[in-house]
Scaffold this motif. Structure first.
Motif, PDB file in Angstrom:
ATOM      1  N   CYS A 121     -10.706  -9.526  -3.406  1.00  0.00           N
ATOM      2  CA  CYS A 121     -10.688  -8.475  -4.458  1.00  0.00           C
ATOM      3  C   CYS A 121      -9.823  -9.389  -5.643  1.00  0.00           C
ATOM      4  O   CYS A 121      -9.982  -8.746  -6.971  1.00  0.00           O
ATOM      5  CB  CYS A 121     -10.004  -7.077  -4.247  1.00  0.00           C
ATOM      6  SG  CYS A 121     -11.068  -6.121  -2.908  1.00  0.00           S
ATOM      7  N   TYR A 147       0.990  -1.471  -0.071  1.00  0.00           N
ATOM      8  CA  TYR A 147      -0.003   0.199  -0.098  1.00  0.00           C
ATOM      9  C   TYR A 147       0.912   1.288  -0.091  1.00  0.00           C
ATOM     10  O   TYR A 147       0.715   2.324  -0.818  1.00  0.00           O
ATOM     11  CB  TYR A 147      -1.002   0.092   1.165  1.00  0.00           C
ATOM     12  CG  TYR A 147      -2.168  -0.831   1.067  1.00  0.00           C
ATOM     13  CD1 TYR A 147      -3.188  -0.993   0.371  1.00  0.00           C
ATOM     14  CD2 TYR A 147      -2.221  -2.056   1.981  1.00  0.00           C
ATOM     15  CE1 TYR A 147      -4.115  -1.586   0.253  1.00  0.00           C
ATOM     16  CE2 TYR A 147      -3.042  -3.135   1.881  1.00  0.00           C
ATOM     17  CZ  TYR A 147      -3.915  -2.811   1.106  1.00  0.00           C
ATOM     18  OH  TYR A 147      -5.193  -3.982   1.037  1.00  0.00           O
ATOM     19  N   SER A 166      -4.407  -1.112  -5.320  1.00  0.00           N
ATOM     20  CA  SER A 166      -3.673  -1.813  -4.482  1.00  0.00           C
ATOM     21  C   SER A 166      -4.486  -3.081  -3.974  1.00  0.00           C
ATOM     22  O   SER A 166      -3.820  -3.991  -3.670  1.00  0.00           O
ATOM     23  CB  SER A 166      -3.302  -0.856  -3.388  1.00  0.00           C
ATOM     24  OG  SER A 166      -2.249   0.174  -3.832  1.00  0.00           O
ATOM     25  N   GLU A 167      -5.684  -2.811  -3.809  1.00  0.00           N
ATOM     26  CA  GLU A 167      -6.501  -3.895  -3.050  1.00  0.00           C
ATOM     27  C   GLU A 167      -6.221  -5.073  -3.987  1.00  0.00           C
ATOM     28  O   GLU A 167      -6.428  -6.297  -3.288  1.00  0.00           O
ATOM     29  CB  GLU A 167      -8.072  -3.391  -2.820  1.00  0.00           C
ATOM     30  CG  GLU A 167      -8.363  -2.366  -2.068  1.00  0.00           C
ATOM     31  CD  GLU A 167      -8.122  -3.158  -0.629  1.00  0.00           C
ATOM     32  OE1 GLU A 167      -8.908  -4.253  -0.231  1.00  0.00           O
ATOM     33  OE2 GLU A 167      -7.508  -2.716   0.491  1.00  0.00           O
ATOM     34  N   ARG A 215      -3.476  -7.064  -2.542  1.00  0.00           N
ATOM     35  CA  ARG A 215      -3.488  -7.501  -1.220  1.00  0.00           C
ATOM     36  C   ARG A 215      -4.469  -8.220  -0.451  1.00  0.00           C
ATOM     37  O   ARG A 215      -4.539  -8.869   0.239  1.00  0.00           O
ATOM     38  CB  ARG A 215      -3.179  -6.408  -0.290  1.00  0.00           C
ATOM     39  CG  ARG A 215      -1.818  -5.961  -0.485  1.00  0.00           C
ATOM     40  CD  ARG A 215      -0.719  -6.940   0.307  1.00  0.00           C
ATOM     41  NE  ARG A 215      -0.806  -6.773   1.698  1.00  0.00           N
ATOM     42  CZ  ARG A 215      -1.110  -7.740   2.523  1.00  0.00           C
ATOM     43  NH1 ARG A 215      -1.313  -9.003   2.072  1.00  0.00           N
ATOM     44  NH2 ARG A 215      -1.053  -7.634   3.971  1.00  0.00           N
ATOM     45  N   ASN A 216      -5.858  -8.017  -1.129  1.00  0.00           N
ATOM     46  CA  ASN A 216      -6.981  -8.464  -0.827  1.00  0.00           C
ATOM     47  C   ASN A 216      -7.392  -9.814  -1.406  1.00  0.00           C
ATOM     48  O   ASN A 216      -7.635  -9.703  -2.663  1.00  0.00           O
ATOM     49  CB  ASN A 216      -8.062  -7.511  -0.864  1.00  0.00           C
ATOM     50  CG  ASN A 216      -9.497  -7.999   0.028  1.00  0.00           C
ATOM     51  OD1 ASN A 216     -10.130  -8.851  -0.579  1.00  0.00           O
ATOM     52  ND2 ASN A 216      -9.780  -7.238   0.982  1.00  0.00           N
ATOM     53  N   ASN A 273      -6.237 -10.859   4.440  1.00  0.00           N
ATOM     54  CA  ASN A 273      -4.882 -10.290   4.175  1.00  0.00           C
ATOM     55  C   ASN A 273      -3.774 -10.769   4.921  1.00  0.00           C
ATOM     56  O   ASN A 273      -2.656 -10.001   5.141  1.00  0.00           O
ATOM     57  CB  ASN A 273      -5.029  -8.820   4.540  1.00  0.00           C
ATOM     58  CG  ASN A 273      -5.649  -8.599   6.012  1.00  0.00           C
ATOM     59  OD1 ASN A 273      -6.257  -9.363   6.503  1.00  0.00           O
ATOM     60  ND2 ASN A 273      -4.776  -7.464   6.724  1.00  0.00           N
TER      61      ASN A 273
END
Length: 409
Positions: A107, A80, A99-100, A103-104, A150
């Motif tokens: 998503c 992030y 960014s999500e 990392r997610n 995450n």
């Protein structure tokens, strides 16, 4: 002198600075948060950096004075802030607006679905209040995976049979607790278990063009009540004809995650219907893998990642070649026992093995080994390389016997 910012230069992220310094590039470290765990921060090698800063908003003006040419994500916790800094400093990078996707875990799967790519049907839970709703939709005869949105590696991952076991896993999950990365768990995700061999594809993005730097295949075994104990990771030839469907899918998945620059670490199951991504990260492969890759591929993952960040042109597709066969072997413990390190004589004989590159224990002498059920409870590993696959097998058996003598055959 050119300057590069490295956010959270821990894990394999600590490998960048000495190589960049050797090329006349100055490095500045930025620590993303004071909540990072000590097992991360002890990786910091301060002498490799001109300055080491703890991030806070007022630091942006200071960082601008360095006129950095790149911002590098050292490890998972850096994604992030790395994306934020590239935008604020006007540097090539991956957009903070996406960014999500990197990392997610929910998503990620949604991005694949929106691009028409194979994906895993996923149900996210931001709080325990949704447990009953999600469980009601599950098939009691199916196997599911419950994992944090995450986390990294296998932390918090639970395999559950049917709705009742999923419900138990979610009720016992670490809601609003700090994970191994020092981050607060954002929630959990429930996915159907996808069967098939597991691969790792490491790529490097050059302005949206994806160069495959390494391909590996995991072998997992049933042990201690778990079906998923890591046994070994073997490197494969990225130019093998049989791997083309896997690698084409990996490139399309990387594009769906909007990765424009730097390394990509992607885990993929080759299911009956074809490859499907489990998850991915826009950072280097963790652990000792990049060091093994330096001895098994040319050019290797780390050198390609540096070229990408420095703004140099990427090689043509198919340039990466396998120069040796490589393997990471994982130890496993079938009972709790006091760990005793091998004698110096044993270590000397291990180092004389012609394929030996190194080994590492995750516990100290005198500590009690945990019973191994996943990577988090793996007590150690070794890595080897050789031009002969036959020698790799011989050396693997030799090192297991000497470095972990109480293991089951």
């Amino acid at each position: 002198m050119k300057t590069v910012l490295i956010v959270d230069p821990f894990s394999t992220g600590k490998l960048y600075a000495p190589l960049l310094n050797a090329r006349g590039v100055e490095c500045v470290a930025v620590i993303s948060t004071p909540q990072l765990p000590e097992h991360f921060t002890r990786d910091l090698i301060a002498e490799n950096f001109r300055d080491v800063f703890a991030w806070e908003k007022n630091l942006l003006n200071t960082l601008k004075t360095f006129a950095p040419i790149a911002v590098i994500a050292g490890c998972e916790t850096a994604i992030y802030l790395t994306d934020y800094l590239t935008e604020k400093l006007g540097i090539r990078g991956n957009s903070p607006n996406t960014s999500e996707l990197r990392r997610n875990k929910f998503c990620m799967q949604l991005a694949l679905k929106q691009q028409g790519l194979a994906n895993i049907a996923s149900q996210p839970l931001g709080s325990p209040e949704r447990i009953a709703e999600v469980v009601a939709s599950l098939d009691e005869s199916s196997t599911y995976v419950v994992k944090p949105l995450n986390s990294a590696a296998t932390e918090g991952v639970v395999f559950a049979q049917g709705g009742n076991e999923v419900e138990a896993a979610l009720k016992n999950a670490a809601w609003q607790q700090t994970n191994d990365l020092g981050e607060l768990n954002l929630g959990f995700i429930v996915q159907p278990f996808i069967a098939g061999p597991e691969y790792v594809v490491d790529m490097v993005a050059f302005a949206g063009t994806y160069i495959v730097a390494s391909v590996c295949k995991y072998t997992k075994i049933a042990r201690n009540g778990s079906m998923f104990v890591y046994d070994r990771l073997d490197t494969l030839d990225p130019n093998a004809e049989s791997l083309k469907p896997l690698l084409e899918y990996a490139r399309q998945a990387a594009a769906a995650l909007r990765i424009e620059i730097g390394p990509i670490h992607m885990e993929i199951i080759w299911a009956e219907d074809g490859p499907v991504m489990i998850e991915a990260g826009s950072r280097l492969h963790g652990g000792i893998a990049p060091l093994l890759f330096q001895q098994t591929y040319a050019p290797d993952l780390l050198s390609l990642a540096m070229e990408s960040y420095l703004g140099n042109a990427g090689p043509s597709a198919g340039t990466v070649s396998q120069i040796n066969h490589g393997r990471i072997g994982f130890f496993s413990s079938d009972q709790q026992r006091t760990f005793q390190a091998p004698s110096s004589q044993v270590i000397q004989s291990v180092m004389e093995d012609e394929a030996y590159c190194g080994h590492r224990y995750f516990i100290e002498p005198g500590q009690t080994t945990p019973v191994t059920i996943d990577f988090a409870t793996c007590p150690g590993l070794f890595w080897i390389r050789h031009s002969s696959p036959q020698q790799l097998e011989i050396s693997s058996a030799n090192l297991r016997k000497k470095l972990w003598p109480n293991a089951k055959p």
